[in-house]
Design a protein around this motif. Sequence first.
Motif, mmCIF file in Angstrom:
data_model
loop_
_atom_site.group_PDB
_atom_site.id
_atom_site.type_symbol
_atom_site.label_atom_id
_atom_site.label_comp_id
_atom_site.label_asym_id
_atom_site.label_seq_id
_atom_site.Cartn_x
_atom_site.Cartn_y
_atom_site.Cartn_z
ATOM 1 N N PHE A 113 -5.638 0.192 6.610
ATOM 2 C CA PHE A 113 -4.230 0.087 6.228
ATOM 3 C C PHE A 113 -3.741 1.392 5.618
ATOM 4 C CE2 PHE A 113 -1.113 -0.636 2.824
ATOM 5 C CZ PHE A 113 -0.069 -1.161 3.579
ATOM 6 N N MET A 114 -2.521 1.779 5.997
ATOM 7 C CA MET A 114 -1.827 2.909 5.386
ATOM 8 C C MET A 114 -0.375 2.503 5.196
ATOM 9 S SD MET A 114 -1.872 6.935 6.449
ATOM 10 C CE MET A 114 -1.622 8.168 5.169
ATOM 11 N N ALA A 115 0.114 2.648 3.985
ATOM 12 C CA ALA A 115 1.465 2.199 3.657
ATOM 13 C C ALA A 115 2.503 3.003 4.415
ATOM 14 C CB ALA A 115 1.688 2.311 2.152
ATOM 15 N N PRO A 116 3.619 2.396 4.768
ATOM 16 C CA PRO A 116 4.704 3.145 5.412
ATOM 17 C C PRO A 116 5.225 4.253 4.504
ATOM 18 C CG PRO A 116 5.054 0.768 5.594
ATOM 19 C CD PRO A 116 3.928 0.963 4.631
ATOM 20 N N CYS B 288 -9.044 5.392 12.226
ATOM 21 C CA CYS B 288 -7.760 4.841 12.651
ATOM 22 C C CYS B 288 -7.066 4.225 11.439
ATOM 23 C CB CYS B 288 -7.955 3.792 13.748
ATOM 24 S SG CYS B 288 -6.415 3.051 14.360
ATOM 25 N N VAL B 289 -5.757 4.409 11.334
ATOM 26 C CA VAL B 289 -4.955 3.784 10.280
ATOM 27 C C VAL B 289 -3.650 3.297 10.896
ATOM 28 C CG1 VAL B 289 -5.879 5.007 8.283
ATOM 29 C CG2 VAL B 289 -4.057 6.053 9.623
ATOM 30 N N SER B 290 -3.107 2.251 10.307
ATOM 31 C CA SER B 290 -1.839 1.692 10.769
ATOM 32 C C SER B 290 -1.181 0.945 9.623
ATOM 33 C CB SER B 290 -2.063 0.746 11.958
ATOM 34 O OG SER B 290 -0.848 0.102 12.312
ATOM 35 N N SER B 291 0.139 0.992 9.597
ATOM 36 C CA SER B 291 0.878 0.226 8.588
ATOM 37 C C SER B 291 0.922 -1.256 8.935
ATOM 38 C CB SER B 291 2.307 0.778 8.464
ATOM 39 O OG SER B 291 2.959 0.786 9.723
ATOM 40 N N GLN B 292 0.362 -1.632 10.083
ATOM 41 C CA GLN B 292 0.329 -3.034 10.500
ATOM 42 C C GLN B 292 -0.991 -3.711 10.143
ATOM 43 O OE1 GLN B 292 3.214 -4.275 11.745
ATOM 44 N NE2 GLN B 292 3.983 -2.192 11.432
ATOM 45 N N ASN B 293 -1.969 -2.950 9.710
ATOM 46 C CA ASN B 293 -3.263 -3.542 9.342
ATOM 47 C C ASN B 293 -3.193 -4.217 7.978
ATOM 48 O OD1 ASN B 293 -4.389 -1.604 11.560
ATOM 49 N ND2 ASN B 293 -6.144 -2.859 10.942
ATOM 50 N N GLU B 294 -4.148 -5.128 7.739
ATOM 51 C CA GLU B 294 -4.203 -5.836 6.465
ATOM 52 C C GLU B 294 -5.553 -5.664 5.773
ATOM 53 O OE1 GLU B 294 -3.224 -9.885 7.203
ATOM 54 O OE2 GLU B 294 -1.150 -9.465 7.792
ATOM 55 N N ASP B 295 -6.390 -4.767 6.259
ATOM 56 C CA ASP B 295 -7.679 -4.509 5.618
ATOM 57 C C ASP B 295 -7.656 -3.133 4.969
ATOM 58 O OD1 ASP B 295 -9.539 -2.657 7.807
ATOM 59 O OD2 ASP B 295 -7.706 -3.609 8.501
ATOM 60 N N GLU B 296 -8.517 -2.957 3.999
ATOM 61 C CA GLU B 296 -8.511 -1.734 3.196
ATOM 62 C C GLU B 296 -8.875 -0.501 4.000
ATOM 63 O OE1 GLU B 296 -10.603 0.016 -0.910
ATOM 64 O OE2 GLU B 296 -11.205 -1.917 -0.060
ATOM 65 N N ASP B 297 -9.790 -0.612 4.940
ATOM 66 C CA ASP B 297 -10.296 0.553 5.661
ATOM 67 C C ASP B 297 -9.286 1.133 6.639
ATOM 68 O OD1 ASP B 297 -12.697 0.372 4.322
ATOM 69 O OD2 ASP B 297 -13.609 -0.913 5.850
ATOM 70 N N ILE C 146 12.656 3.811 6.094
ATOM 71 C CA ILE C 146 11.229 3.502 6.158
ATOM 72 C C ILE C 146 10.666 3.965 7.500
ATOM 73 C CG2 ILE C 146 9.503 1.673 6.079
ATOM 74 C CD1 ILE C 146 10.891 2.163 3.436
ATOM 75 N N VAL C 147 9.429 4.493 7.457
ATOM 76 C CA VAL C 147 8.734 4.933 8.664
ATOM 77 C C VAL C 147 7.439 4.157 8.790
ATOM 78 C CG1 VAL C 147 7.837 6.903 9.956
ATOM 79 C CG2 VAL C 147 9.660 7.236 8.282
ATOM 80 N N ASP C 148 7.318 3.353 9.838
ATOM 81 C CA ASP C 148 6.031 2.744 10.175
ATOM 82 C C ASP C 148 5.188 3.777 10.903
ATOM 83 O OD1 ASP C 148 6.300 0.250 9.039
ATOM 84 O OD2 ASP C 148 7.321 -0.593 10.786
ATOM 85 N N LEU C 149 3.877 3.689 10.778
ATOM 86 C CA LEU C 149 3.035 4.742 11.348
ATOM 87 C C LEU C 149 1.693 4.190 11.818
ATOM 88 C CD1 LEU C 149 0.963 5.347 8.689
ATOM 89 C CD2 LEU C 149 3.087 6.356 7.889
#
Length: 325
Positions: free
Chosen positions: A114-117, A103-112, A237-240
């Motif tokens: 997080f995915m940049a917008p 799972c990845v999200s631009s809202q996460n704050e951990d390395e595993d 910008i695209v959040d994902l």
Amino acid sequence: MRSCARPFTTPYRGKLADGPSRAARSVRRINRDLVCAPAIQQTTRPAQQAQRRVATLLAPFLILASSCAAADIPPSPRVGACTDCIGELNGTLNACTLNSTSCVSSQNEDEDHFMAPWQYTSSTEAAVNRLVAVATGGAFEPALLQQPFGISRTDAVGFIVKGFQAAVTGNRPPEKPKFQRDQSTAKAFDGTVVARHAAADDSAEYVHLVFGSNAYNQGQGANIVDAEFLFLKGDNIVDLRASTRLKPTQADGKLSLSLSKGVVYDQNLAQRQLERLRKALQWESVPVVTGFDPRFNQDKPLFFEKLYQPFLRGSLKHSVVDDMP
């Protein structure tokens, strides 16, 4: 018993100039049939029995394979405000739970997780249409080779050698190598549009795509990825967010390099799917300053720098950044 390949015949004593008589030929055929019939029966019966035994042994596996191929698609995640829910809520997407494998999200704050917008250069409407077209099987230009400047190493070395020879001999310099596309990334996507609508506060446009459902229906063992995109109005910008419905197996993982952890066994299929889609769209990742990324945090050591930690003074071994997730 004589072999059927060589007919058993009765002795023929009389022989005419033009060959054996018709009666003699009939006797030969009759004797051959009488001898070969039991042999054929004896060789056919064991073969049939072996085929029956094989069919009996394979029957459970065939039934299991057919049931797996016709298995129902894993249900879609719920839409709402739960920790594992999908959907747009108050103009944002959900984050991934820390125990999620894929799972990845631009809202996460951990390395595993997080995915940049993403960032695009066209209008919002054109960007949404482009995303849907490529994700659902439309044509796209493959990304450049994962080499410096999109040039293969062979062409780069040849250009350097020829350039050196031209400088020594005074000849005309060689032509610059051409950019090359990575044809291995040219496979079309199999996405399906599940939802596409404006956000509740009309601040963004929401798109929900599902990848892998067709392959799963065909019994190919593919994992299903739910991908969500939020196009912010008045911005490029695209959040994902993306997650798989099934937990990846060990066979789904691959070795990758982490700046802070070194070589890791990555099973995040959702991240790979989104990264491949981003390259197909030729969109850029937005630079985001994060505490876990050594590129933006000098207090966060690189993976090879951690080898020197035991030799540093006590005050330098620990930093407040180490307490960050």
